[in-house]
Scaffold this active site. Structure first.
Site, PDB file in Angstrom:
ATOM      1  N   CYS A  88       0.879  -1.160   0.000  1.00 27.29           N
ATOM      2  CA  CYS A  88       0.000   0.000   0.000  1.00 27.29           C
ATOM      3  C   CYS A  88       0.919   1.213   0.000  1.00 27.29           C
ATOM      4  CB  CYS A  88      -0.894  -0.029   1.227  1.00 27.29           C
ATOM      5  SG  CYS A  88      -2.252   1.134   1.115  1.00 27.29           S
ATOM      6  N   SER A 146       4.643  -6.623   4.740  1.00 25.44           N
ATOM      7  CA  SER A 146       3.980  -5.471   4.140  1.00 25.44           C
ATOM      8  C   SER A 146       5.008  -4.384   3.888  1.00 25.44           C
ATOM      9  CB  SER A 146       2.865  -4.946   5.056  1.00 25.44           C
ATOM     10  OG  SER A 146       3.406  -4.414   6.242  1.00 25.44           O
ATOM     11  N   CYS A 165      -4.182  -1.040  -2.181  1.00 22.47           N
ATOM     12  CA  CYS A 165      -4.732   0.303  -2.413  1.00 22.47           C
ATOM     13  C   CYS A 165      -4.579   0.635  -3.892  1.00 22.47           C
ATOM     14  CB  CYS A 165      -4.091   1.345  -1.514  1.00 22.47           C
ATOM     15  SG  CYS A 165      -2.431   1.849  -1.922  1.00 22.47           S
ATOM     16  N   CYS A 190       6.186  -0.703  -9.908  1.00 20.96           N
ATOM     17  CA  CYS A 190       6.774  -1.462  -8.803  1.00 20.96           C
ATOM     18  C   CYS A 190       8.211  -1.850  -9.130  1.00 20.96           C
ATOM     19  CB  CYS A 190       5.970  -2.741  -8.551  1.00 20.96           C
ATOM     20  SG  CYS A 190       4.337  -2.429  -7.891  1.00 20.96           S
TER      21      CYS A 190
END
Length: 165
Positions: free
Chosen positions: A13, A39, A89, A97
């Site tokens: 996110c 994460s 999100c 990325c």
């Protein structure tokens, strides 16, 4: 004697302060050692939202050891190699990325940002609870997949379908 595969999953996110933290905690709990969840954020806020930690506690998931961190930590030598990468999100889903070694299967599981909800404490807690329940349901569906029997294309399709439910 059978050896169980342990899969690594990364939840991304933008701020890595709420949704991705919730997903990390939920998968680590429900995955029961079959999964190692992490994460990260593309632009981490630097701190975990207190209501994300409170929500984990309400779900009887340990709420310690989490931190808001950059996805850059996971592209250095010695970092975990991921089998699965999930964006949670919409902003992160649209960003470029890093290159992830190991050819992970990826999917977008967008969830409204509970940290953006304004209003009473009750309304804000409800937003976090709703986000966590959505993520929990998706993770439960993910865990029910016969991962070792699905080819990469089928698995990709199943993961995307989960994100659209």
């Amino acid at each position: 004697m059978t050896t169980e595969t342990t899969y690594n999953a990364l939840f991304i996110c933008t701020g890595n302060s709420a949704r991705s933290i919730l997903a990390e905690g939920i998968l680590n709990k429900l995955g029961q050692g079959r999964f190692r969840a992490y994460s990260a954020g593309s632009h981490p806020k630097g701190e975990v939202h207190p209501l994300a930690l409170a929500t984990l506690e309400r779900l009887h998931i340990p709420a310690t050891g989490y931190r808001s961190k950059s996805w850059d930590e996971f592209v250095v030598p010695g970092a975990p190699v991921f089998d699965f990468i999930f964006t949670v999100c919409d902003n992160a889903a649209g960003e470029a990325c890093p290159f992830w070694p190991g050819k992970p299967v990826s999917a977008h599981w967008g969830v409204p940002d509970p940290a953006a909800v304004e209003g009473s404490e009750e309304q804000r807690l409800k937003a976090f609870k709703d986000g966590a329940l959505t993520l929990r349901r998706r993770i439960e569906l993910f865990l029910s997949l016969p991962l070792q029997r699905l080819d990469a294309m089928s698995l990709q399709r199943e993961l995307r379908n989960i994100g659209q439910e």
